[in-house]
Motif scaffolding. Structure first.
Motif, PDB file in Angstrom:
ATOM      1  N   THR A   1       0.910  -1.253   0.029  1.00 52.95           N
ATOM      2  CA  THR A   1      -0.006  -0.113  -0.251  1.00 52.95           C
ATOM      3  C   THR A   1       0.811   1.177   0.072  1.00 52.95           C
ATOM      4  OG1 THR A   1      -0.208   0.050   2.515  1.00 52.95           O
ATOM      5  CG2 THR A   1      -1.949  -1.162   1.204  1.00 52.95           C
ATOM      6  N   GLY A   2       0.430   2.543  -0.689  1.00 50.42           N
ATOM      7  CA  GLY A   2       0.956   3.622  -0.455  1.00 50.42           C
ATOM      8  C   GLY A   2       0.288   4.521  -1.276  1.00 50.42           C
ATOM      9  N   ARG A   3       0.317   5.862  -0.821  1.00 48.45           N
ATOM     10  CA  ARG A   3      -0.543   6.986  -1.637  1.00 48.45           C
ATOM     11  C   ARG A   3       0.526   7.970  -2.015  1.00 48.45           C
ATOM     12  NH1 ARG A   3      -5.453   6.113  -1.784  1.00 48.45           N
ATOM     13  NH2 ARG A   3      -6.616   4.832  -0.098  1.00 48.45           N
ATOM     14  N   ASP A   4       0.369   8.641  -3.334  1.00 47.24           N
ATOM     15  CA  ASP A   4       1.017   9.794  -3.693  1.00 47.24           C
ATOM     16  C   ASP A   4       0.546  10.996  -3.087  1.00 47.24           C
ATOM     17  OD1 ASP A   4      -1.175  10.656  -4.910  1.00 47.24           O
ATOM     18  OD2 ASP A   4      -0.432  10.214  -7.019  1.00 47.24           O
ATOM     19  N   ALA A   5       1.222  12.192  -3.265  1.00 43.53           N
ATOM     20  CA  ALA A   5       0.793  13.408  -2.535  1.00 43.53           C
ATOM     21  C   ALA A   5      -0.717  13.818  -2.718  1.00 43.53           C
ATOM     22  CB  ALA A   5       1.776  14.564  -2.988  1.00 43.53           C
ATOM     23  N   ALA A   6      -1.235  13.472  -3.878  1.00 43.93           N
ATOM     24  CA  ALA A   6      -2.637  13.681  -3.864  1.00 43.93           C
ATOM     25  C   ALA A   6      -3.497  12.618  -3.574  1.00 43.93           C
ATOM     26  CB  ALA A   6      -2.703  13.709  -5.660  1.00 43.93           C
ATOM     27  N   GLY A   7      -2.880  11.711  -2.995  1.00 48.57           N
ATOM     28  CA  GLY A   7      -3.994  10.702  -2.085  1.00 48.57           C
ATOM     29  C   GLY A   7      -4.234   9.645  -3.014  1.00 48.57           C
ATOM     30  N   VAL A   8      -3.584   9.335  -4.197  1.00 45.71           N
ATOM     31  CA  VAL A   8      -4.030   8.197  -5.136  1.00 45.71           C
ATOM     32  C   VAL A   8      -3.247   6.865  -4.659  1.00 45.71           C
ATOM     33  CG1 VAL A   8      -3.943   7.539  -7.298  1.00 45.71           C
ATOM     34  CG2 VAL A   8      -4.463   9.908  -6.962  1.00 45.71           C
TER      35      VAL A   8
END
Length: 134
Positions: free
Chosen positions: A84-91
């Motif tokens: 799991t992980g999210r980019d700066a935009a929350g995607v």
């Protein structure tokens, strides 16, 4: 413009569906774009759903997450990996977030015989007579 497409794991190791993976294997995956380090996690479970203990690290320069098991993985067992992980935009990560692999059969202990092995040869019933076969 912001890329709101799901993150992709474009490199995964061990390879999805692989077998005969060494018990000493380290799990790695590379994100398709940078992620927020505090959102990155890796969960490795065995075929019974038991979590494998280990440490996770993330290298932002290479966008690679690494999971190092605390002990060798059990042999001849299917393992599942979820990243799991999210980019700066929350995607978050899309469908590539989960995959599996199977570890290699452990080597037999020195001096041990395979299961159900008999050292006594058996002759067919037809040979069990008072006179030996020719």
């Amino acid at each position: 413009m912001t890329d709101d497409s799901p993150l992709v794991l474009d490199q995964r190791s061990p390879l999805p569906g692989s077998s005969s993976v060494a018990a000493s294997a380290v799990v790695t995956a590379r994100f398709s774009r940078p992620v927020v380090a505090s959102t990155v996690a890796v969960r490795v479970t065995d075929e019974r759903g038991t979590a494998v203990a280990g440490a996770t690290s993330y290298d932002g320069a290479t966008r690679t997450v690494t999971f190092r098991p605390s002990a060798p993985l059990a042999g001849l067992v299917r393992h599942s990996v979820t990243v799991t992980g999210r980019d700066a935009a929350g995607v978050g990560v899309g469908t590539t977030a989960t995959w599996g692999f199977t570890t290699a059969r452990p080597a037999a202990a020195p001096g041990s015989a395979p299961a159900r092995c008999s050292t006594r040869a058996r002759r067919p019933r037809s040979w069990r007579t008072s006179t030996p076969p020719p």
